[in-house]
Design a protein around this motif. Structure first.
Motif, short mmCIF file in Angstrom:
data_model
loop_
_atom_site.label_atom_id
_atom_site.label_comp_id
_atom_site.label_asym_id
_atom_site.label_seq_id
_atom_site.Cartn_x
_atom_site.Cartn_y
_atom_site.Cartn_z
N ARG A 123 5.27 -2.87 -2.23
CA ARG A 123 4.63 -1.80 -1.47
C ARG A 123 4.73 -0.35 -2.28
O ARG A 123 3.47 0.34 -2.56
N PRO B 262 2.79 -1.49 -6.38
CA PRO B 262 1.72 -2.83 -6.35
C PRO B 262 1.26 -3.30 -7.44
O PRO B 262 0.53 -4.41 -7.65
N SER C 93 9.10 -7.38 -0.68
CA SER C 93 8.20 -6.73 0.19
C SER C 93 8.24 -5.03 -0.21
O SER C 93 7.20 -4.49 -0.54
#
Length: 297
Positions: free
Chosen positions: A115, A118, A111
């Protein structure tokens, strides 16, 4: 095919005037006309219909123009793409992981990385440590989340960074606790209870570090482990516990894997399982470099 004639064609197609196109391109009209004629000869068909008063696209020129403009845009984008690849902002990161990491470090790590980057494609492959290590050495994976050997000795040219250490807990059939087959004292499984319980465990051939950690715990309690089933995925082990085939010692993060009929209970003086990241020291892939920076290497 040289890009310059394509730019010449696009300029004439957009202006429909050789003089204005030549001015836009910063060249004189005769070499521009020669460039278009040479391009048409290469293609074997005219790109323009010319008269003394006008220039218009031929059917081929009209159909080909969008393709040429797209190709030129892609060429113009190449320097930016190269910089983004150089900086690890796009490209591929191939990451393998042990099944236990799926409930601890993997979700947060992926994750955070997604972020931050991307546009990087992350290729995830679940595999046991014994499969991951030679694959990373061979360059088939950029990095892997593994359970390291007990002595932390990895083959060259691998490097290693610890990500998490967590205690093992017991995953037990809930019915065995409810009917008293497994005694719980102060919220923990009693040692005398767990040593007599049938055990479900990874095979030593695929997870020697984890296997030895669990069997070493039983040895400290004074009994050899009574292994009744083996499985190579943590999800399968929990399913076997749910079916009432035995108990398992699992990382504390497995509490995140809720399964009907399974109770997670702490054990006394639990062994600690370490999970970390392994990669080739000589791998200078930009996406890997940014992953290592993210985990503090």
């Amino acid at each position: 095919m040289d890009v310059r004639p394509l730019r010449h064609f696009a300029a004439v197609a957009e202006t429909l005037h050789f003089g204005r196109a030549a001015e836009r391109l910063g060249m004189t009209q005769p070499p521009l006309s020669q460039s278009i004629i040479a391009l048409e000869k290469t293609l074997g068909a005219p790109l323009f219909v010319r008269s003394k008063r006008s220039v218009r696209l031929s059917p081929l020129g009209e159909a080909w123009l969008p393709e040429v403009l797209a190709a030129l845009a892609a060429v113009d984008e190449l320097p930016t793409t190269a910089r983004r690849l150089r900086d690890g902002q796009t490209g591929l990161l191939s990451l393998s992981f042990v099944s236990t990491a799926d409930y601890s470090v993997l979700p947060d790590l992926v994750s955070r990385y997604s972020r931050a980057f991307p546009d990087v494609e992350i290729g995830l492959v679940e595999a046991t440590s014994d499969v991951q290590i030679p694959a990373i050495v061979a360059g088939e994976r950029h990095a892997g989340i593994i359970i390291p050997p007990s002595d932390r000795a990895l083959p060259e040219p691998l490097a290693y960074q610890r990500l998490v250490s967590e205690p093992l807990i017991a995953a037990a059939p809930a019915a065995w606790i409810a009917d008293g087959r497994l005694a719980v004292e102060d919220g923990m499984l009693a040692p005398a209870t767990i040593v007599d319980a049938p055990l479900i465990l990874f095979p030593r051939t695929v997870a020697p570090a984890f296997h030895d950690l669990v069997t070493g715990y039983f040895a400290r309690l004074g009994r050899p482990a009574h292994i009744v089933q083996e499985a190579i995925q943590m999800q399968t082990i929990i399913s076997l516990v749910s079916a009432g085939l035995g108990v398992a010692l699992v990382p504390a993060s497995l509490r995140n894997l809720a399964r009907a009929g399974v109770a997670y209970v702490e054990v006394r003086d639990p062994p600690t399982l370490e999970t970390g990241l392994a990669w080739r020291r000589d791998d200078d892939t930009p996406t890997l470099r940014e992953m290592l920076r993210l985990v503090g290497v």
